[in-house]
Motif scaffolding. Structure first.
Motif, short mmCIF file in Angstrom:
data_model
loop_
_atom_site.label_atom_id
_atom_site.label_comp_id
_atom_site.label_asym_id
_atom_site.label_seq_id
_atom_site.Cartn_x
_atom_site.Cartn_y
_atom_site.Cartn_z
N ASP A 235 -15.33 81.89 31.29
CA ASP A 235 -14.74 82.44 30.06
C ASP A 235 -14.16 81.25 29.30
N HIS A 299 -5.14 85.09 31.11
CA HIS A 299 -5.34 86.12 32.14
C HIS A 299 -5.98 85.48 33.36
N HIS A 306 -10.94 89.71 33.47
CA HIS A 306 -9.49 89.86 33.34
C HIS A 306 -8.96 90.45 34.64
N SER A 326 -6.96 81.80 32.54
CA SER A 326 -7.32 81.18 31.27
C SER A 326 -6.07 80.71 30.56
N GLU A 328 -5.47 80.26 26.60
CA GLU A 328 -6.21 80.53 25.36
C GLU A 328 -5.32 80.92 24.19
N GLU A 342 -9.94 77.98 24.53
CA GLU A 342 -9.75 78.58 25.85
C GLU A 342 -10.46 77.80 26.95
#
Ligand code: ZN
Ligand code: ZN
Ligand code: ZN
Length: 366
Positions: A235, A299, A306, A326, A328, A342
């Motif tokens: 992510d 998260h 998540h 993360s 971000e 991120e």
């Protein structure tokens, strides 16, 4: 999945139940089940449920037609199997494995229909959310999990580099999103999970769904994308600009970049996760954009995009080595543009390992 010790995870879950004075744990088809057993069936109306108790053997209740698949799972040798056919009621089978009274934890992702049926079958039991038991176990990644997350991050970085070398101006958001999805797989993901491409005013919406808008000169483009490698997710987000950056976009990008760096610099084992959010937020607030940073700083990530822990204001969760999440921060100006940067980080004893390596600078593309 090679390298993962599922029996050890089942033992750790049983020990955590014991410590929390919980009589049993019911785990539906979900990432929790994949974590504990390596078995990842599709959640559906036919219940598949793992029952773990503090001292007895773990039992997997499965539809008869899926028993061969379940028996072949990585933890198969550690499980007792019970199967049920479509003309029978599965809930009494699960209920028989539970105590008649006491507190039973149930996986956060169980379907409402399955939980309601179970509750009707064992009315004496009190139900609790299993997240308090499984969340802390899943939050600390082992070496194999960290390696999978590193591979996913590297594949996402490679996909970004390649997409930025293709024409962006004059394409639609959907065109670029499709290209990214293909590149995520080309560079080593098992599948692409999401590809946000948000251009111009659309970039002010953090979870924008790509549409047919033509990307043009001066547009900020937020690209937020990821997929999985052996079940573990990437992510990452980069904000780029087409041809030439308007002055305020350049300034806002610099603030978000600084907020990101400040958050990463605070990370080390022993601090509260809320202070990571505070580090990013204070940079953005000091620059006068506090009201435009409309979400938490990050998260947890692993078998889900998540998952706990969450990097939010005032959260007292203590960082421990092996946690992955993360970072971000973003600034969103409705009707105009947005910026987000991120990366996924892993907590180490002395700091943070940043898994994403692609440039965070505001890059101009054609
Ligand atoms: Zn998001
Ligand atoms: Zn993202
Ligand atoms: Zn994210």
């Amino acid at each position: 999945v090679g390298g993962v010790d599922h029996p050890q995870r089942l033992h750790a879950a049983a020990a955590a139940l014991d410590a929390a004075a919980l009589a049993a744990l019911v785990v539906p088809a979900s990432p929790d089940l994949a974590y504990l057993t390596g078995y990842a069936p599709m959640p559906m109306e036919r219940p598949t449920m793992l029952v773990v108790t503090p001292h007895g053997p773990p039992t997997l209740v499965v539809p008869t037609l899926e028993r061969p698949l379940a028996a072949a799972c990585p933890a198969g040798d550690s499980l007792t199997f019970l199967d049920w056919r479509d003309d029978t009621d599965p809930y009494p089978l699960v209920a028989a494995l539970l105590p008649p009274t006491g507190q039973v934890a149930v996986g956060d992702r169980i379907w409402g229909s399955h939980l309601l049926a179970l509750q009707a079958t064992v009315p004496g039991v009190r139900w609790a959310a299993a997240g308090t038991v499984l969340g802390p176990l899943r939050a600390r990644k082992d070496e194999w999990e960290l390696d999978a997350l590193r591979r996913a991050a590297a594949a996402a970085d490679a996909a970004l580099e390649e997409v930025l070398g293709t024409p962006i101006a004059g394409c639609t958001e959907i065109d670029v999103a499709r290209r990214l999805a293909g590149l995520l797989v080309d560079h080593g993901h098992d599948s692409a999970a999401f590809t946000i491409v948000a251009s111009g005013p659309n970039a002010a919406s953090p979870h924008h769904e790509p549409e047919r808008r033509l990307i043009g000169s001066g547009d900020a483009v937020v690209m937020d994308f990821g997929g999985d490698v052996e079940g573990y997710y990437s992510d990452t987000t980069r904000t780029i600009v087409v041809e030439q950056a308007p002055p305020e976009l350049r300034a806002v990008h610099a603030i978000v970049h600084e907020a990101h760096a400040a958050a990463v610099a605070t990370i080390r084992a022993g601090i509260e996760i809320g202070s990571v959010d505070a580090a990013a937020r204070s940079v953005i607030e000091a620059a006068g954009y506090g009201d435009s940073f409309i979400h938490r700083t990050g998260h947890g990530i692993g078998l889900e995009v998540h998952e706990p822990p969450y990097v939010r204001e005032g959260d007292h969760t203590e960082l421990t080595p092996g946690m992955t999440f993360s970072v971000e921060p973003g600034i969103y100006l409705p009707g105009r543009f947005g910026v987000r940067i991120e990366d996924i980080v892993a907590v180490t004893a002395t700091g943070a390992e940043v898994l994403n390596r692609s440039s965070r600078a505001l890059r101009c593309v054609a």
